[in-house]
Each structure stands twice: as structure tokens, then as C-alpha cells.
Design an enzyme around this catalytic site. Structure first.
Site, short mmCIF file in Angstrom:
data_model
loop_
_atom_site.label_atom_id
_atom_site.label_comp_id
_atom_site.label_asym_id
_atom_site.label_seq_id
_atom_site.Cartn_x
_atom_site.Cartn_y
_atom_site.Cartn_z
CB SER A 4 -1.02 0.09 1.22
OG SER A 4 -1.53 1.34 1.36
CE1 TYR A 38 -3.67 -2.16 5.60
CE2 TYR A 38 -3.40 -0.15 4.58
CZ TYR A 38 -3.71 -1.14 4.51
OH TYR A 38 -3.89 -1.78 3.01
#
Length: 246
Positions: free
Chosen positions: A138, A151
Site C-alpha cells: 500500500s 497499517y
């Protein structure tokens, strides 16, 4: 005929990738934790041209089951031409700040389980001396932001691991592609207030992943403009960055 293994096969992005490969008569080995969704995905892929679809139900956070999983994968496919790792969760940052056990659980979901699976998978693909491993990381891993740094930390770990793994497996003829999506409209992001102009569909991201694998890209930002966005974000001096609301 391609032989494709997808780990986290019921995610929206993974399903769209599989549909692109299905039209080529691909043989699949699909892994996910929801048997019903896996079966629905298999039916969809067969209808779209897949030659065969084998299913394996497993929560990939169960690291102690990975050895058996990889053995089943290679027993079914014989050789893996493409392996796509697409599993993960989007944690509640505020909840992770309050609960260290939850934070570690989410870190395991998004980093430790991926690294453990990659290690076993890489050893088998290194031995066969061909194939591509694509890992969905990501843009969140490019810089730690207050809104999602748990995250982001997990994805940064995955991206760095892939960078080292790519250099190692290059010598064996195996390619490793790191995929870095930005905002994507999926069930995982449902309810988030995402900026429409910066948000892609799973279909758009899947086409980027397909192209990155075909062209043996090392790192692919998707959509493409996220490379520029993250270059700017990474260049902001820390004394200013910590004051920003990102």
C-alpha cells in the site's frame, strides 16, 4: 496455460485480477477463509473461461498452517506461474492505539502472516526457478501518518521485505512485484470518506496489477498518479509533517 495461486482470493481486487486471468484458460488455486465466497468465486471464474479452480479454506493469519497450505498449492498446480498475495485487513487506528493486543493482531494480519507465507512460497519458487510473486502492499507504507500508522507500519515491513526478496530471487529467475494501491473503493474501505478523484475501482487496480506482472515491474503504484503524490508526501520535512493533519 497459466497456473495461478491467489492468497486472499475473495478480496475485491483479487477477484478482479482472477477474472482477467480466467479468460486465458488459467488453472487456479484459490485460498480464502470464507468457503461460500470461494465457491461463488470459482463458479464465476469457470463461467469466464478458467480451465480448473481448486479451493483451499484457511485464515492466513494461522501461520502454523502455512506449510500444509504451500504443499497443497504445489501438489495441485505442479508449478506456480503467478502467485498473488492479496490478504489483509484495514484496522481501526484509534482502537489499535488503545489496545496493544489488537495492534499486534492487526500487524500480524497485514505483515507477519504475509512475510511468513512469502518465505515458504519463495523457497518453492526459487527451486522451480521461474514464476512471478505479486504482493499487494500500500502507499500507506511510504510514510507513517497519524491516521493509519499501524497499517502503514505493516505495509512498510512488507514492502521492504519484498525489496530484499526481489533481489534474492532475481538470481533464480523469479520476479517479485510490489503493488502499492492508493484509495480503492472496496468493501474494506466502505464507510470511509474517500476523495472521489483519488479513488479507483477494483477493476482499475486489477488491470494495473495484470500489467505490472506481464511487464515484470518491480514496484507499481496504482493508479499511477500515486507515485507523484507519495513523492511529495515523503519530501515534506518532519518538522512540518508532524503538524499536518494526514
Amino acid at each position: 496455460m497459466k497456473r495461478v495461486a491467489i492468497f486472499g482470493a475473495t478480496s475485491a481486487i483479487a477477484m478482479e485480477c482472477a477474472r482477467l486471468w480466467a479468460s486465458e484458460g488459467t488453472t487456479f488455486f484459490l485460498v480464502g477463509r470464507n468457503q461460500e465466497k470461494l465457491s461463488q468465486t470459482a463458479d464465476d471464474l469457470v463461467a469466464r473461461g478458467a480451465s480448473d479452480v481448486q479451493l483451499y479454506t484457511l485464515d492466513l493469519n494461522r501461520i502454523d498452517s502455512h506449510a500444509e497450505l504451500i504443499e497443497a498449492c504445489f501438489s495441485n498446480l505442479g508449478q506456480v506461474d503467478i502467485a498473488l498475495l492479496a490478504h489483509g485487513t484495514l484496522p481501526d487506528q484509534a482502537a489499535c492505539e488503545r489496545d496493544p493486543d489488537l495492534a499486534l493482531h492487526e500487524f500480524s494480519n497485514n505483515a507477519l502472516s504475509v512475510i511468513a507465507l512469502l518465505t515458504r512460497l519463495a523457497n518453492r519458487m526459487e527451486a522451480q526457478r521461474t514464476g512471478t510473486i505479486a504482493v499487494i502492499s500500500s502507499v500507506a507504507g511510504d510514510r507513517g501518518r497519524p491516521s493509519n500508522y499501524l497499517y502503514g507500519t505493516a505495509k512498510a515491513a512488507v514492502s521492504t521485505f519484498c525489496q530484499g526478496l526481489r533481489a534474492r530471487l532475481f538470481k533464480a529467475g523469479v520476479h517479485v512485484a510490489t503493488i502499492k494501491p492508493g484509495f480503492v473503493d472496496t468493501p474494506m474501505t466502505a464507510g470511509l470518506n474517500l476523495p472521489a478523484r483519488l479513488t479507483a475501482s477494483p477493476e482499475q487496480v486489477a488491470k494495473s496489477i495484470y500489467g505490472a506482472i506481464e511487464n515484470r515491474r518491480n514496484v507499481a503504484y496504482t493508479p499511477w498518479f500515486w507515485m507523484g503524490i507519495m513523492t511529495i508526501i515523503k519530501s515534506i520535512p518532519e518538522f512540518l509533517f508532524k503538524r499536518a493533519n494526514l
